[in-house]
Motif scaffolding. Structure first.
Motif, PDB file in Angstrom:
ATOM      1  N   CYS A 182     -33.121   8.402 -51.238  1.00 22.61           N
ATOM      2  CA  CYS A 182     -32.938   8.811 -52.624  1.00 22.61           C
ATOM      3  C   CYS A 182     -33.701  10.113 -52.900  1.00 22.61           C
ATOM      4  O   CYS A 182     -33.161  11.050 -53.485  1.00 22.61           O
ATOM      5  CB  CYS A 182     -33.416   7.698 -53.542  1.00 22.61           C
ATOM      6  SG  CYS A 182     -33.162   8.034 -55.277  1.00 22.61           S
ATOM      7  N   LEU A 183     -34.949  10.173 -52.464  1.00 23.42           N
ATOM      8  CA  LEU A 183     -35.752  11.377 -52.676  1.00 23.42           C
ATOM      9  C   LEU A 183     -35.173  12.569 -51.932  1.00 23.42           C
ATOM     10  O   LEU A 183     -35.149  13.688 -52.459  1.00 23.42           O
ATOM     11  CB  LEU A 183     -37.201  11.137 -52.253  1.00 23.42           C
ATOM     12  CG  LEU A 183     -37.980  10.161 -53.133  1.00 23.42           C
ATOM     13  CD1 LEU A 183     -39.335   9.868 -52.535  1.00 23.42           C
ATOM     14  CD2 LEU A 183     -38.110  10.702 -54.541  1.00 23.42           C
ATOM     15  N   LYS A 184     -34.696  12.347 -50.721  1.00 21.73           N
ATOM     16  CA  LYS A 184     -34.102  13.436 -49.938  1.00 21.73           C
ATOM     17  C   LYS A 184     -32.885  14.007 -50.668  1.00 21.73           C
ATOM     18  O   LYS A 184     -32.730  15.222 -50.796  1.00 21.73           O
ATOM     19  CB  LYS A 184     -33.701  12.919 -48.561  1.00 21.73           C
ATOM     20  CG  LYS A 184     -33.152  13.967 -47.641  1.00 21.73           C
ATOM     21  CD  LYS A 184     -32.859  13.380 -46.274  1.00 21.73           C
ATOM     22  CE  LYS A 184     -32.280  14.429 -45.349  1.00 21.73           C
ATOM     23  NZ  LYS A 184     -32.008  13.875 -44.012  1.00 21.73           N
ATOM     24  N   PHE A 185     -32.030  13.125 -51.188  1.00 24.61           N
ATOM     25  CA  PHE A 185     -30.841  13.560 -51.923  1.00 24.61           C
ATOM     26  C   PHE A 185     -31.236  14.308 -53.201  1.00 24.61           C
ATOM     27  O   PHE A 185     -30.698  15.377 -53.502  1.00 24.61           O
ATOM     28  CB  PHE A 185     -29.962  12.354 -52.263  1.00 24.61           C
ATOM     29  CG  PHE A 185     -28.825  12.678 -53.176  1.00 24.61           C
ATOM     30  CD1 PHE A 185     -27.724  13.377 -52.721  1.00 24.61           C
ATOM     31  CD2 PHE A 185     -28.855  12.289 -54.510  1.00 24.61           C
ATOM     32  CE1 PHE A 185     -26.664  13.695 -53.572  1.00 24.61           C
ATOM     33  CE2 PHE A 185     -27.809  12.595 -55.367  1.00 24.61           C
ATOM     34  CZ  PHE A 185     -26.708  13.297 -54.884  1.00 24.61           C
ATOM     35  N   LEU A 186     -32.160  13.757 -53.961  1.00 24.28           N
ATOM     36  CA  LEU A 186     -32.531  14.368 -55.233  1.00 24.28           C
ATOM     37  C   LEU A 186     -33.236  15.715 -55.040  1.00 24.28           C
ATOM     38  O   LEU A 186     -33.071  16.619 -55.857  1.00 24.28           O
ATOM     39  CB  LEU A 186     -33.403  13.419 -56.045  1.00 24.28           C
ATOM     40  CG  LEU A 186     -32.701  12.162 -56.557  1.00 24.28           C
ATOM     41  CD1 LEU A 186     -33.699  11.222 -57.223  1.00 24.28           C
ATOM     42  CD2 LEU A 186     -31.577  12.507 -57.505  1.00 24.28           C
ATOM     43  N   LYS A 187     -33.997  15.859 -53.976  1.00 25.04           N
ATOM     44  CA  LYS A 187     -34.653  17.141 -53.720  1.00 25.04           C
ATOM     45  C   LYS A 187     -33.649  18.221 -53.339  1.00 25.04           C
ATOM     46  O   LYS A 187     -33.839  19.393 -53.664  1.00 25.04           O
ATOM     47  CB  LYS A 187     -35.705  16.990 -52.620  1.00 25.04           C
ATOM     48  CG  LYS A 187     -36.949  16.275 -53.102  1.00 25.04           C
ATOM     49  CD  LYS A 187     -37.961  16.111 -51.998  1.00 25.04           C
ATOM     50  CE  LYS A 187     -39.186  15.359 -52.499  1.00 25.04           C
ATOM     51  NZ  LYS A 187     -40.170  15.138 -51.450  1.00 25.04           N
ATOM     52  N   LYS A 188     -32.571  17.834 -52.694  1.00 23.95           N
ATOM     53  CA  LYS A 188     -31.562  18.801 -52.269  1.00 23.95           C
ATOM     54  C   LYS A 188     -30.536  19.103 -53.361  1.00 23.95           C
ATOM     55  O   LYS A 188     -29.908  20.150 -53.346  1.00 23.95           O
ATOM     56  CB  LYS A 188     -30.801  18.280 -51.045  1.00 23.95           C
ATOM     57  CG  LYS A 188     -31.607  18.296 -49.782  1.00 23.95           C
ATOM     58  CD  LYS A 188     -30.750  17.851 -48.624  1.00 23.95           C
ATOM     59  CE  LYS A 188     -31.494  17.937 -47.316  1.00 23.95           C
ATOM     60  NZ  LYS A 188     -30.640  17.556 -46.194  1.00 23.95           N
ATOM     61  N   THR A 189     -30.345  18.186 -54.289  1.00 23.51           N
ATOM     62  CA  THR A 189     -29.258  18.289 -55.264  1.00 23.51           C
ATOM     63  C   THR A 189     -29.835  18.469 -56.662  1.00 23.51           C
ATOM     64  O   THR A 189     -30.248  17.508 -57.307  1.00 23.51           O
ATOM     65  CB  THR A 189     -28.378  17.026 -55.197  1.00 23.51           C
ATOM     66  OG1 THR A 189     -28.132  16.701 -53.837  1.00 23.51           O
ATOM     67  CG2 THR A 189     -27.073  17.225 -55.924  1.00 23.51           C
ATOM     68  N   GLU A 190     -29.814  19.709 -57.143  1.00 28.52           N
ATOM     69  CA  GLU A 190     -30.454  20.035 -58.412  1.00 28.52           C
ATOM     70  C   GLU A 190     -29.823  19.311 -59.600  1.00 28.52           C
ATOM     71  O   GLU A 190     -30.521  18.783 -60.467  1.00 28.52           O
ATOM     72  CB  GLU A 190     -30.415  21.544 -58.643  1.00 28.52           C
ATOM     73  CG  GLU A 190     -31.163  21.971 -59.886  1.00 28.52           C
ATOM     74  CD  GLU A 190     -31.184  23.477 -60.071  1.00 28.52           C
ATOM     75  OE1 GLU A 190     -31.640  23.905 -61.137  1.00 28.52           O
ATOM     76  OE2 GLU A 190     -30.744  24.206 -59.176  1.00 28.52           O
ATOM     77  N   TRP A 191     -28.484  19.253 -59.664  1.00 33.16           N
ATOM     78  CA  TRP A 191     -27.831  18.605 -60.809  1.00 33.16           C
ATOM     79  C   TRP A 191     -28.178  17.122 -60.883  1.00 33.16           C
ATOM     80  O   TRP A 191     -28.354  16.572 -61.971  1.00 33.16           O
ATOM     81  CB  TRP A 191     -26.310  18.807 -60.779  1.00 33.16           C
ATOM     82  CG  TRP A 191     -25.616  18.184 -59.611  1.00 33.16           C
ATOM     83  CD1 TRP A 191     -25.300  18.780 -58.432  1.00 33.16           C
ATOM     84  CD2 TRP A 191     -25.167  16.829 -59.508  1.00 33.16           C
ATOM     85  NE1 TRP A 191     -24.679  17.889 -57.594  1.00 33.16           N
ATOM     86  CE2 TRP A 191     -24.579  16.679 -58.229  1.00 33.16           C
ATOM     87  CE3 TRP A 191     -25.186  15.735 -60.351  1.00 33.16           C
ATOM     88  CZ2 TRP A 191     -24.038  15.483 -57.780  1.00 33.16           C
ATOM     89  CZ3 TRP A 191     -24.645  14.534 -59.903  1.00 33.16           C
ATOM     90  CH2 TRP A 191     -24.075  14.421 -58.637  1.00 33.16           C
ATOM     91  N   ALA A 192     -28.291  16.468 -59.729  1.00 33.87           N
ATOM     92  CA  ALA A 192     -28.635  15.035 -59.720  1.00 33.87           C
ATOM     93  C   ALA A 192     -30.089  14.838 -60.147  1.00 33.87           C
ATOM     94  O   ALA A 192     -30.404  13.911 -60.905  1.00 33.87           O
ATOM     95  CB  ALA A 192     -28.398  14.449 -58.337  1.00 33.87           C
ATOM     96  N   ARG A 193     -30.966  15.721 -59.679  1.00 34.20           N
ATOM     97  CA  ARG A 193     -32.373  15.633 -60.057  1.00 34.20           C
ATOM     98  C   ARG A 193     -32.527  15.837 -61.565  1.00 34.20           C
ATOM     99  O   ARG A 193     -33.263  15.107 -62.222  1.00 34.20           O
ATOM    100  CB  ARG A 193     -33.181  16.674 -59.280  1.00 34.20           C
ATOM    101  CG  ARG A 193     -34.667  16.610 -59.546  1.00 34.20           C
ATOM    102  CD  ARG A 193     -35.471  17.577 -58.683  1.00 34.20           C
ATOM    103  NE  ARG A 193     -35.020  18.956 -58.835  1.00 34.20           N
ATOM    104  CZ  ARG A 193     -34.395  19.658 -57.893  1.00 34.20           C
ATOM    105  NH1 ARG A 193     -34.128  19.116 -56.721  1.00 34.20           N
ATOM    106  NH2 ARG A 193     -34.049  20.908 -58.115  1.00 34.20           N
ATOM    107  N   GLU A 194     -31.780  16.797 -62.137  1.00 36.36           N
ATOM    108  CA  GLU A 194     -31.849  17.014 -63.580  1.00 36.36           C
ATOM    109  C   GLU A 194     -31.318  15.815 -64.354  1.00 36.36           C
ATOM    110  O   GLU A 194     -31.845  15.473 -65.415  1.00 36.36           O
ATOM    111  CB  GLU A 194     -31.078  18.278 -63.958  1.00 36.36           C
ATOM    112  CG  GLU A 194     -31.776  19.544 -63.519  1.00 36.36           C
ATOM    113  CD  GLU A 194     -30.993  20.803 -63.832  1.00 36.36           C
ATOM    114  OE1 GLU A 194     -29.959  20.714 -64.553  1.00 36.36           O
ATOM    115  OE2 GLU A 194     -31.402  21.869 -63.363  1.00 36.36           O
ATOM    116  N   ARG A 195     -30.310  15.148 -63.817  1.00 35.00           N
ATOM    117  CA  ARG A 195     -29.767  13.951 -64.471  1.00 35.00           C
ATOM    118  C   ARG A 195     -30.819  12.839 -64.489  1.00 35.00           C
ATOM    119  O   ARG A 195     -31.015  12.165 -65.500  1.00 35.00           O
ATOM    120  CB  ARG A 195     -28.513  13.479 -63.742  1.00 35.00           C
ATOM    121  CG  ARG A 195     -27.797  12.356 -64.471  1.00 35.00           C
ATOM    122  CD  ARG A 195     -26.625  11.806 -63.724  1.00 35.00           C
ATOM    123  NE  ARG A 195     -25.535  12.766 -63.629  1.00 35.00           N
ATOM    124  CZ  ARG A 195     -24.379  12.509 -63.026  1.00 35.00           C
ATOM    125  NH1 ARG A 195     -24.166  11.319 -62.492  1.00 35.00           N
ATOM    126  NH2 ARG A 195     -23.432  13.411 -62.966  1.00 35.00           N
TER     127      ARG A 195
END
Length: 165
Positions: free
Chosen positions: A49-62
């Protein structure tokens, strides 16, 4: 810079800490239902989950917006605030987070269905809310959603009280 961020609950908060708090309170299934991110659904682990969110800005902002407005239940900002990324938003002095909003999969489904129905009705009527001299803007968030017979208490008219109570 620190002075500008002192009223932001996300300032200095690591992504791992945020996701851990969300998972501990809501669980993976509710997070997936609310955010619709596959990292919370398909074999969810903290590392993936952290790996995905660190790479994907729109998901992290969500996730950060969910953390601010559902988990910490901070008051909604102005349109100018929503132009900013969640980590750049600030809140007035004295605003403190409230208890997290209780969510269930059923409640999320109801909220999503209502939002979809409202969107479809707006699209069917081909109307969009327009604000200007001829159309007054609502004074509070409850005014737009107020239903007759609602058991929700009337919001406060005090401009110094962003919570509306």
């Amino acid at each position: 810079m620190i002075e500008l961020q002192q009223n932001n609950p996300l300032h200095g908060l690591k992504l791992e800490t945020m996701v851990t708090e969300l998972v501990d309170f809501y669980d993976w299934k509710i997070l997936y239902a609310a955010l619709r991110l596959e990292c919370f659904n398909t074999n969810p682990t903290m590392e993936a989950c952290l790996k995905f969110l660190k790479k994907t800005e729109w998901a992290r902002e969500r996730v950060e917006s969910f953390y601010l407005y559902r988990f910490k239940r901070m008051p909604k900002g102005s349109a100018a605030q929503f132009e900013l990324k969640p980590r750049e938003r600030g809140f007035a002095d004295g605003i403190v987070p409230r208890k997290p909003q209780e969510l269930t999969i059923e409640l999320i489904a109801e909220m999503r269905a209502k939002a979809t129905a409202d969107y479809e009705a707006m699209k069917k009527n081909n109307t969009r809310p327009k604000y200007g001299k001829d159309k007054p803007r609502a004074q509070d968030g409850y005014a737009q959603n107020k239903r007759s017979g609602s058991k929700r208490p009337a919001p406060s008219q005090d401009p110094n009280n962003p919570w509306g109570k």
